[in-house]
Design a protein around this motif. Sequence first.
Motif, PDB file in Angstrom:
ATOM      1  N   MET A  26      -7.882   8.245  -5.190  1.00  0.00           N
ATOM      2  CA  MET A  26      -7.076   7.081  -5.572  1.00  0.00           C
ATOM      3  C   MET A  26      -7.295   6.629  -7.015  1.00  0.00           C
ATOM      4  SD  MET A  26      -9.165   3.852  -3.871  1.00  0.00           S
ATOM      5  CE  MET A  26      -9.441   4.571  -2.254  1.00  0.00           C
ATOM      6  N   ILE A  81       2.928   6.815   8.078  1.00  0.00           N
ATOM      7  CA  ILE A  81       3.363   6.609   6.693  1.00  0.00           C
ATOM      8  C   ILE A  81       2.567   5.427   6.152  1.00  0.00           C
ATOM      9  CG2 ILE A  81       5.280   5.973   5.175  1.00  0.00           C
ATOM     10  CD1 ILE A  81       7.167   7.247   7.224  1.00  0.00           C
ATOM     11  N   HIS A  82       1.732   5.688   5.152  1.00  0.00           N
ATOM     12  CA  HIS A  82       0.770   4.666   4.732  1.00  0.00           C
ATOM     13  C   HIS A  82       0.896   4.287   3.256  1.00  0.00           C
ATOM     14  CE1 HIS A  82      -1.092   5.533   8.605  1.00  0.00           C
ATOM     15  NE2 HIS A  82      -1.011   6.812   8.285  1.00  0.00           N
ATOM     16  N   ASP A  83       1.896   4.821   2.568  1.00  0.00           N
ATOM     17  CA  ASP A  83       1.998   4.560   1.131  1.00  0.00           C
ATOM     18  C   ASP A  83       3.007   3.463   0.779  1.00  0.00           C
ATOM     19  OD1 ASP A  83       4.245   5.991   1.794  1.00  0.00           O
ATOM     20  OD2 ASP A  83       4.162   7.354   0.089  1.00  0.00           O
ATOM     21  N   THR A  84       3.559   2.784   1.778  1.00  0.00           N
ATOM     22  CA  THR A  84       4.526   1.711   1.495  1.00  0.00           C
ATOM     23  C   THR A  84       3.960   0.319   1.748  1.00  0.00           C
ATOM     24  OG1 THR A  84       5.463   1.807   3.729  1.00  0.00           O
ATOM     25  CG2 THR A  84       6.486   3.203   2.030  1.00  0.00           C
ATOM     26  N   GLU A 119      -7.549  10.812   2.787  1.00  0.00           N
ATOM     27  CA  GLU A 119      -6.159  10.931   2.372  1.00  0.00           C
ATOM     28  C   GLU A 119      -5.353   9.684   2.757  1.00  0.00           C
ATOM     29  OE1 GLU A 119      -8.150  14.703   2.460  1.00  0.00           O
ATOM     30  OE2 GLU A 119      -7.861  13.193   4.043  1.00  0.00           O
ATOM     31  N   ARG A 120      -5.637   9.129   3.916  1.00  0.00           N
ATOM     32  CA  ARG A 120      -4.914   7.932   4.356  1.00  0.00           C
ATOM     33  C   ARG A 120      -5.304   6.721   3.504  1.00  0.00           C
ATOM     34  NH1 ARG A 120      -5.504   6.255  10.513  1.00  0.00           N
ATOM     35  NH2 ARG A 120      -7.553   5.572   9.794  1.00  0.00           N
ATOM     36  N   ASP A 123      -3.626   7.026   0.210  1.00  0.00           N
ATOM     37  CA  ASP A 123      -2.197   6.688   0.286  1.00  0.00           C
ATOM     38  C   ASP A 123      -1.995   5.175   0.232  1.00  0.00           C
ATOM     39  OD1 ASP A 123      -1.253   9.257   0.370  1.00  0.00           O
ATOM     40  OD2 ASP A 123      -0.933   9.307   2.538  1.00  0.00           O
ATOM     41  N   ARG A 126      -2.861   3.955  -3.283  1.00  0.00           N
ATOM     42  CA  ARG A 126      -1.839   4.385  -4.245  1.00  0.00           C
ATOM     43  C   ARG A 126      -0.616   3.483  -4.159  1.00  0.00           C
ATOM     44  NH1 ARG A 126      -3.400   9.994  -3.664  1.00  0.00           N
ATOM     45  NH2 ARG A 126      -2.139  10.142  -1.789  1.00  0.00           N
ATOM     46  N   GLY A 127      -0.239   3.105  -2.935  1.00  0.00           N
ATOM     47  CA  GLY A 127       0.892   2.191  -2.772  1.00  0.00           C
ATOM     48  C   GLY A 127       0.620   0.842  -3.408  1.00  0.00           C
TER      49      GLY A 127
END
Length: 376
Positions: A26, A81-84, A119-120, A123, A126-127
């Motif tokens: 990240m 889906i974890h980037d929003t 990775e989660r 994500d 990063r969002g």
Amino acid sequence: MTDSAPLDYACAGVDTAAGDRAVDLMKAAVARTHDATVVGATGGFAGMVDASAFLGMSKPLLATSTDGVGTKIALARALDIHDTIGQDLVGMVVDDITVVGARPVLMTDYIACGKVIPERIADIVRGIAQACEVVKCPLVGGETAEHPGVMAEDDYDIAGAATGVVDAENVLGAHRVRPGDVLLGMASSGLHSNGYSLVRAVLQRVGMSLESDVPDFGRTLGEELLEPTRLYAVPCLEAIEAVGVSESGLHALSHVTGGGLAANVSRVLPAGMIGEVNRHTWLVPPVFDWVRRGGAVTWDALEDSLNLGVGMVAVVSPVAVDDVARICAAHGIHTWVLGSVYAESGYEGLSSARVVRGAKGVTAGAVAMRGQYRVG
């Protein structure tokens, strides 16, 4: 016989190596939020920013807010889906300090989880970082806490806090609002991040799959429900800069979050004044009608829970409306006139309106909701 093998942190369920891996994944996104005001690098015990710019203010006030994204996280987990939801977090926190006219100067985040999946976690952060870039707010610190035995492995929750600064002479709020001011609505991107306990209850009742295509939405149900919160900080701050906060400028902002449109607008109106909102002035996006029909939710209950298509409201002098609308349009945000502010003592529409008064313990004005909603 009890197991006498030696224990360590990993045996207890905490994987510090996975946490370090998440940071590696990240840190580039976090670094992109940093500007010349940030002092020090990622990984320190505390984030720091240079506050020298405050010296040019007559009386700098620090504004702060903290929030999470609520049970919308359950849908993010279900869809993997974890980037929003990071954008949801930034919207909930940074836009709240924008309401008083504060420019964000730093943000921090906190993630609690049952098990660190690098990775989660990356994500999610990063969002958050990408949204911080948009609102020009450095992400200067954060914490990921692994809670084995307290949270299930796939469970997580996120929260954040932001700090901003505003000169005392430029603070927005009810003290600036006058009769004749215009209520200018700014379109939401959808449900944003409030009312998801109701939304999830409806989802369970109707029994639809998140992968179901919904023609009214033009995409799947899951994509619609996970649409991130629109960010208003930059256009709102640009509008304040352009029109000022004087009698002929922008006087107050209301971030429409939990409690719905009327309750939140009433919080920024002074006692003795009433804002009239005409429900027919915009089309309610289809997702809100899906919630209403699916759960047999009354319009009043919906109005008290969801934003119904209005994510932010500016209380602005009539002469500044066009300038504020133009700035919002330049950022892709549709605006329209919801109604106006009146002295309550001379307002004649009380008997034919649904009247909501200040929420969250605020002694404030009132909002009269008039007319019928139209669904787009």
